[in-house]
Design an enzyme around this catalytic site. Structure first.
Site, mmCIF file in Angstrom:
data_model
loop_
_atom_site.group_PDB
_atom_site.id
_atom_site.type_symbol
_atom_site.label_atom_id
_atom_site.label_comp_id
_atom_site.label_asym_id
_atom_site.label_seq_id
_atom_site.Cartn_x
_atom_site.Cartn_y
_atom_site.Cartn_z
ATOM 1 N N GLY A 1 0.804 -1.219 0.000
ATOM 2 C CA GLY A 1 0.000 0.000 0.000
ATOM 3 C C GLY A 1 0.834 1.264 0.000
ATOM 4 O O GLY A 1 0.441 2.275 0.573
ATOM 5 N N CYS A 2 1.968 1.236 -0.639
ATOM 6 C CA CYS A 2 2.930 2.338 -0.636
ATOM 7 C C CYS A 2 2.911 3.045 -1.986
ATOM 8 O O CYS A 2 2.584 2.442 -3.012
ATOM 9 C CB CYS A 2 4.325 1.750 -0.352
ATOM 10 N N GLY A 3 3.312 4.297 -1.990
ATOM 11 C CA GLY A 3 3.449 5.023 -3.241
ATOM 12 C C GLY A 3 4.491 4.411 -4.159
ATOM 13 O O GLY A 3 4.462 4.632 -5.372
ATOM 14 N N PHE A 4 5.408 3.626 -3.601
ATOM 15 C CA PHE A 4 6.438 2.968 -4.408
ATOM 16 C C PHE A 4 6.024 1.566 -4.867
ATOM 17 O O PHE A 4 6.758 0.913 -5.603
ATOM 18 C CB PHE A 4 7.753 2.869 -3.619
ATOM 19 N N THR A 5 4.855 1.090 -4.450
ATOM 20 C CA THR A 5 4.397 -0.257 -4.808
ATOM 21 C C THR A 5 4.404 -0.516 -6.318
ATOM 22 O O THR A 5 4.752 -1.623 -6.738
ATOM 23 C CB THR A 5 3.008 -0.534 -4.197
#
Length: 182
Positions: free
Chosen positions: A34-38
């Protein structure tokens, strides 16, 4: 000592000896769903597909220490990664990467390759401040700052390069190629 001296757990909590990857160039990451880097999973899978037959392996360790961005079970994380990004590289049991409960493999990696700053991101100064506020587990220059930190290890299992989450994956790919050719 090398990464091949460590044992880790897979998502079924079975012991995996990293010696099984001896002779391969390994990229070890701490991830979150659930990360912006996913979305990096897409590029990471492309790198895996491009170089796996040349001796390259990605070892993925989900971590929920950074803003609770990997809240699912090991099975839920596996399902998310395979269904959304078609990930084929191994995804291990969720771990901690900092603090007293840190996975020993990551303690070893951090001891060998400290944080050297964020580059490759247009908002790096603001990003560092935001991560500093959000990351409650960062205590030293060795600690991991956020999800999708990557450690590249050579064919002998020695950590040779650390990439922060903002590092362009073209830069990571160049280092992978160099390690494969060494």
């Amino acid at each position: 000592m090398s990464i091949f001296d460590f044992e880790v757990l897979n998502k079924k909590k079975e012991t995996v000896n990293l010696k099984d990857y001896e002779g391969k160039v390994c990229l070890i990451i701490n991830s979150a769903t659930g990360c912006g880097f996913t979305p990096q999973y897409k590029e990471l899978e492309a790198l895996y597909e491009k170089y796996s037959d040349k001796g390259f392996m990605i070892l993925d360790f989900p971590c929920n220490q950074f803003a609770n961005q990997a809240p699912g079970t090991d099975d839920e994380i596996q399902t998310f990664c395979t269904s959304k990004y078609d990930v084929k590289f191994p995804i291990f049991k969720k771990i901690e990467v900092n603090g007293e409960n840190a996975e020993p493999l990551f303690t070893y990696l951090k001891d060998n390759l400290s944080f050297k700053g964020v580059k490759g991101h247009p908002f790096k100064t603001k990003l560092i401040k935001a991560i500093g506020k959000l990351s409650k587990t960062t205590k030293s220059d060795k600690d991991i700052r956020w999800n999708f930190t990557k450690f590249l290890c050579d064919k002998s299992g020695n950590p040779i390069e650390r990439f922060e989450p903002t590092a362009p994956l073209k830069e990571v790919e160049k280092a992978i190629v160099n390690a494969l050719e060494a």
